[in-house]
Design a protein around this motif. Structure first.
Motif, PDB file in Angstrom:
ATOM      1  N   THR A   5      30.819 -33.906 -12.392  1.00 45.73           N
ATOM      2  CA  THR A   5      30.943 -33.427 -13.767  1.00 45.73           C
ATOM      3  C   THR A   5      32.183 -32.536 -13.887  1.00 45.73           C
ATOM      4  O   THR A   5      32.423 -31.658 -13.055  1.00 45.73           O
ATOM      5  N   GLY A   6      32.935 -32.803 -14.923  1.00 47.50           N
ATOM      6  CA  GLY A   6      34.130 -32.009 -15.145  1.00 47.50           C
ATOM      7  C   GLY A   6      35.366 -32.556 -14.475  1.00 47.50           C
ATOM      8  O   GLY A   6      36.466 -32.126 -14.788  1.00 47.50           O
ATOM      9  N   ARG A   7      35.208 -33.519 -13.544  1.00 53.86           N
ATOM     10  CA  ARG A   7      36.399 -34.128 -12.948  1.00 53.86           C
ATOM     11  C   ARG A   7      36.745 -35.376 -13.739  1.00 53.86           C
ATOM     12  O   ARG A   7      35.881 -36.222 -13.980  1.00 53.86           O
ATOM     13  N   VAL A   8      38.005 -35.541 -14.124  1.00 50.77           N
ATOM     14  CA  VAL A   8      38.402 -36.758 -14.824  1.00 50.77           C
ATOM     15  C   VAL A   8      38.867 -37.777 -13.790  1.00 50.77           C
ATOM     16  O   VAL A   8      39.343 -37.431 -12.711  1.00 50.77           O
ATOM     17  N   MET A   9      38.689 -39.052 -14.127  1.00 49.64           N
ATOM     18  CA  MET A   9      39.150 -40.130 -13.261  1.00 49.64           C
ATOM     19  C   MET A   9      40.238 -40.921 -13.982  1.00 49.64           C
ATOM     20  O   MET A   9      40.280 -40.955 -15.208  1.00 49.64           O
ATOM     21  N   VAL A  10      41.106 -41.584 -13.199  1.00 49.77           N
ATOM     22  CA  VAL A  10      42.120 -42.426 -13.824  1.00 49.77           C
ATOM     23  C   VAL A  10      41.449 -43.694 -14.335  1.00 49.77           C
ATOM     24  O   VAL A  10      40.310 -44.007 -13.989  1.00 49.77           O
ATOM     25  N   ASP A  11      42.192 -44.426 -15.172  1.00 52.30           N
ATOM     26  CA  ASP A  11      41.659 -45.627 -15.816  1.00 52.30           C
ATOM     27  C   ASP A  11      41.437 -46.734 -14.781  1.00 52.30           C
ATOM     28  O   ASP A  11      42.401 -47.188 -14.170  1.00 52.30           O
ATOM     29  N   PRO A  12      40.210 -47.192 -14.545  1.00 54.26           N
ATOM     30  CA  PRO A  12      40.002 -48.189 -13.486  1.00 54.26           C
ATOM     31  C   PRO A  12      40.293 -49.618 -13.919  1.00 54.26           C
ATOM     32  O   PRO A  12      40.454 -50.488 -13.071  1.00 54.26           O
ATOM     33  N   PRO A  30      51.853 -41.116 -24.382  1.00 56.37           N
ATOM     34  CA  PRO A  30      52.726 -40.552 -23.345  1.00 56.37           C
ATOM     35  C   PRO A  30      52.111 -40.652 -21.956  1.00 56.37           C
ATOM     36  O   PRO A  30      50.911 -40.891 -21.801  1.00 56.37           O
ATOM     37  N   PHE A  31      52.971 -40.476 -20.951  1.00 52.11           N
ATOM     38  CA  PHE A  31      52.528 -40.597 -19.560  1.00 52.11           C
ATOM     39  C   PHE A  31      51.488 -39.526 -19.235  1.00 52.11           C
ATOM     40  O   PHE A  31      51.679 -38.354 -19.529  1.00 52.11           O
ATOM     41  N   GLY A  32      50.361 -39.958 -18.670  1.00 47.87           N
ATOM     42  CA  GLY A  32      49.324 -38.993 -18.316  1.00 47.87           C
ATOM     43  C   GLY A  32      48.202 -38.907 -19.328  1.00 47.87           C
ATOM     44  O   GLY A  32      47.224 -38.222 -19.095  1.00 47.87           O
ATOM     45  N   LYS A  33      48.338 -39.596 -20.459  1.00 46.28           N
ATOM     46  CA  LYS A  33      47.262 -39.552 -21.469  1.00 46.28           C
ATOM     47  C   LYS A  33      46.946 -40.977 -21.930  1.00 46.28           C
ATOM     48  O   LYS A  33      47.358 -41.386 -23.014  1.00 46.28           O
ATOM     49  N   PRO A  34      46.224 -41.755 -21.139  1.00 51.26           N
ATOM     50  CA  PRO A  34      45.925 -43.131 -21.558  1.00 51.26           C
ATOM     51  C   PRO A  34      44.858 -43.169 -22.644  1.00 51.26           C
ATOM     52  O   PRO A  34      44.206 -42.158 -22.921  1.00 51.26           O
ATOM     53  N   LEU A  35      44.703 -44.357 -23.249  1.00 50.46           N
ATOM     54  CA  LEU A  35      43.735 -44.473 -24.336  1.00 50.46           C
ATOM     55  C   LEU A  35      42.302 -44.433 -23.829  1.00 50.46           C
ATOM     56  O   LEU A  35      41.455 -43.763 -24.398  1.00 50.46           O
ATOM     57  N   MET A  36      42.018 -45.190 -22.737  1.00 47.57           N
ATOM     58  CA  MET A  36      40.696 -45.192 -22.093  1.00 47.57           C
ATOM     59  C   MET A  36      39.573 -45.555 -23.061  1.00 47.57           C
ATOM     60  O   MET A  36      38.566 -44.866 -23.155  1.00 47.57           O
ATOM     61  N   THR A  37      39.708 -46.625 -23.831  1.00 47.04           N
ATOM     62  CA  THR A  37      38.602 -46.992 -24.719  1.00 47.04           C
ATOM     63  C   THR A  37      37.556 -47.820 -23.985  1.00 47.04           C
ATOM     64  O   THR A  37      36.367 -47.506 -24.028  1.00 47.04           O
ATOM     65  N   THR A  38      38.013 -48.887 -23.307  1.00 45.58           N
ATOM     66  CA  THR A  38      37.069 -49.695 -22.553  1.00 45.58           C
ATOM     67  C   THR A  38      36.667 -48.997 -21.273  1.00 45.58           C
ATOM     68  O   THR A  38      35.519 -49.064 -20.845  1.00 45.58           O
ATOM     69  N   ALA A  39      37.621 -48.304 -20.671  1.00 44.31           N
ATOM     70  CA  ALA A  39      37.375 -47.738 -19.349  1.00 44.31           C
ATOM     71  C   ALA A  39      36.348 -46.614 -19.404  1.00 44.31           C
ATOM     72  O   ALA A  39      35.653 -46.370 -18.419  1.00 44.31           O
ATOM     73  N   ARG A  40      36.246 -45.950 -20.543  1.00 42.86           N
ATOM     74  CA  ARG A  40      35.262 -44.861 -20.616  1.00 42.86           C
ATOM     75  C   ARG A  40      33.849 -45.413 -20.453  1.00 42.86           C
ATOM     76  O   ARG A  40      33.019 -44.811 -19.777  1.00 42.86           O
ATOM     77  N   TYR A  41      33.602 -46.574 -21.051  1.00 37.83           N
ATOM     78  CA  TYR A  41      32.288 -47.220 -20.892  1.00 37.83           C
ATOM     79  C   TYR A  41      32.021 -47.519 -19.424  1.00 37.83           C
ATOM     80  O   TYR A  41      30.952 -47.248 -18.896  1.00 37.83           O
ATOM     81  N   TYR A  42      33.042 -48.073 -18.749  1.00 43.05           N
ATOM     82  CA  TYR A  42      32.860 -48.393 -17.329  1.00 43.05           C
ATOM     83  C   TYR A  42      32.583 -47.136 -16.517  1.00 43.05           C
ATOM     84  O   TYR A  42      31.699 -47.113 -15.664  1.00 43.05           O
ATOM     85  N   LEU A  43      33.361 -46.078 -16.782  1.00 40.48           N
ATOM     86  CA  LEU A  43      33.212 -44.863 -15.974  1.00 40.48           C
ATOM     87  C   LEU A  43      31.842 -44.221 -16.193  1.00 40.48           C
ATOM     88  O   LEU A  43      31.250 -43.682 -15.263  1.00 40.48           O
ATOM     89  N   GLU A  44      31.321 -44.327 -17.435  1.00 41.69           N
ATOM     90  CA  GLU A  44      30.046 -43.665 -17.684  1.00 41.69           C
ATOM     91  C   GLU A  44      28.869 -44.481 -17.183  1.00 41.69           C
ATOM     92  O   GLU A  44      27.884 -43.934 -16.688  1.00 41.69           O
ATOM     93  N   ASN A  45      28.944 -45.821 -17.310  1.00 42.14           N
ATOM     94  CA  ASN A  45      27.769 -46.634 -17.025  1.00 42.14           C
ATOM     95  C   ASN A  45      27.801 -47.351 -15.691  1.00 42.14           C
ATOM     96  O   ASN A  45      26.842 -48.025 -15.334  1.00 42.14           O
ATOM     97  N   CYS A  46      28.918 -47.233 -14.949  1.00 38.33           N
ATOM     98  CA  CYS A  46      29.051 -48.026 -13.725  1.00 38.33           C
ATOM     99  C   CYS A  46      27.977 -47.678 -12.711  1.00 38.33           C
ATOM    100  O   CYS A  46      27.318 -48.558 -12.159  1.00 38.33           O
ATOM    101  N   ALA A  47      27.745 -46.396 -12.479  1.00 39.13           N
ATOM    102  CA  ALA A  47      26.821 -45.987 -11.408  1.00 39.13           C
ATOM    103  C   ALA A  47      25.398 -46.435 -11.721  1.00 39.13           C
ATOM    104  O   ALA A  47      24.682 -46.910 -10.837  1.00 39.13           O
ATOM    105  N   SER A  48      24.981 -46.333 -12.990  1.00 34.91           N
ATOM    106  CA  SER A  48      23.598 -46.688 -13.302  1.00 34.91           C
ATOM    107  C   SER A  48      23.410 -48.194 -13.424  1.00 34.91           C
ATOM    108  O   SER A  48      22.329 -48.706 -13.142  1.00 34.91           O
ATOM    109  N   GLN A  49      24.462 -48.918 -13.830  1.00 33.90           N
ATOM    110  CA  GLN A  49      24.278 -50.355 -14.061  1.00 33.90           C
ATOM    111  C   GLN A  49      24.516 -51.190 -12.810  1.00 33.90           C
ATOM    112  O   GLN A  49      23.798 -52.160 -12.569  1.00 33.90           O
ATOM    113  N   THR A  50      25.524 -50.846 -12.028  1.00 29.61           N
ATOM    114  CA  THR A  50      25.839 -51.708 -10.882  1.00 29.61           C
ATOM    115  C   THR A  50      25.529 -51.066  -9.535  1.00 29.61           C
ATOM    116  O   THR A  50      25.536 -51.753  -8.521  1.00 29.61           O
TER     117      THR A  50
END
Lengths: 114, 183
Positions: A63-70, B113-133
């Protein structure tokens, strides 16, 4: 933005090599450079300031750590492997052309039939 | 130093390496210079927090340098002559590419700009990956789970490319053995 532009310049160098060079080996090398540049550009889009690699670790509080776009990382992983296959196929074609025409110069390869 | 400075250094090194690879007369030096470019990409992946990609890129680089050296080193190599037409074509190409580069500056300004991606699809993956897969590595869970059909297509393309390369090489040796049998 400087990084994006430098990476785009790398892509343009690859395009320059493909258009201008008359040597088949140089053309294969230039297509490889184009591949590197496009892969690197995608991963540059994915970087997030202060982000860590997208691997969950056991017993570590995330929690609180950001990750890069996978997502671009997954796509580029696919792209790198395909690039190896394409390079192997280009090299096989170049070897065949060399055995038939005894040259790598594309302006001397005129009889493109049979 | 921040990551961005390191990356500018590495990409600048790669630019020099790629120009050297294209302009060198000696074939072996050109292949090794393109190896520098590939290893620079691998180091940039490490700095951009993509360890899987860095490993794959490193292996790819070693393999491709070994394959290219093995394939082309024994061939007697004639350097290309400087023709008038070739120099004209080179000048026109360089001018066009510089125009494309200058026009693309506005495009890259419009991107996030560099260092601030949009992360629209990736946010779903990052939040649900551990519980779903239940996979620890999110990249491999995307490759093998969320986008499994994509990976199937990749394997098909790779299989076709390797099959094509093997067929092209086999064709040669078969015809050669037949010719030797006849003569």
């Amino acid at each position: 933005m400087t990084l994006y532009l430098m990476c785009f310049a790398l892509l343009l160098i690859g395009i320059y090599g493909i258009i201008v060079k008359r040597d088949l080996v140089k053309i294969i090398i230039a297509s490889g450079i184009m591949g590197y540049a496009s892969n690197l550009l995608l991963i540059l889009f994915a970087y997030r300031k202060g982000g860590i690699y997208p691997i969950l670790e056991k017993g570590k509080d995330m929690t609180g750590r950001v990750m890069v776009d996978p997502l671009p990382q997954a796509l580029v992983l696919t792209s790198i492997v395909i690039e190896l296959g394409i390079t192997a196929m280009l090299i096989a074609l170049a070897i065949r052309i060399f055995e038939k025409y005894k040259t790598f110069d594309i302006t001397k390869i005129r009889r493109l039939k049979g | 130093m921040p990551v961005e400075t390191w990356l500018i250094f590495i990409v600048g090194f790669m630019l020099i390496g790629s120009i050297a690879a294209l302009e060198m007369k000696d074939l072996l030096s050109a292949i090794i210079a393109v190896g520098i470019v590939g290893l620079g990409v691998s180091m940039a992946f490490l700095l951009l927090q993509a360890p899987d990609l860095a490993i794959v890129q490193f292996l790819f680089e070693i393999f491709s340098v070994v394959i290219i050296v093995r394939a082309f080193l024994k061939k007697d190599y004639h350097s290309e002559g400087e023709g008038q037409r070739n120099r004209l074509l080179g000048g026109i190409t360089v001018l066009t590419l510089i125009a494309v580069f200058l026009l693309s500056i506005r495009l890259f300004k419009a991107l996030p700009p560099f260092g601030k991606p949009l992360m629209t699809t990736a946010r779903y993956y990052l939040e649900n990956c551990a519980s779903q897969t239940h996979a620890a590595n999110i990249v491999s869970s995307i490759v093998l789970d969320y986008r499994g059909y994509d990976t199937l297509g990749e394997v098909t393309v790779l299989f076709t490319a390797i099959l094509g390369a093997l067929t092209i090489i086999r064709l040669k040796s078969k015809r050669k053995t037949e010719g030797e049998g006849q003569s």
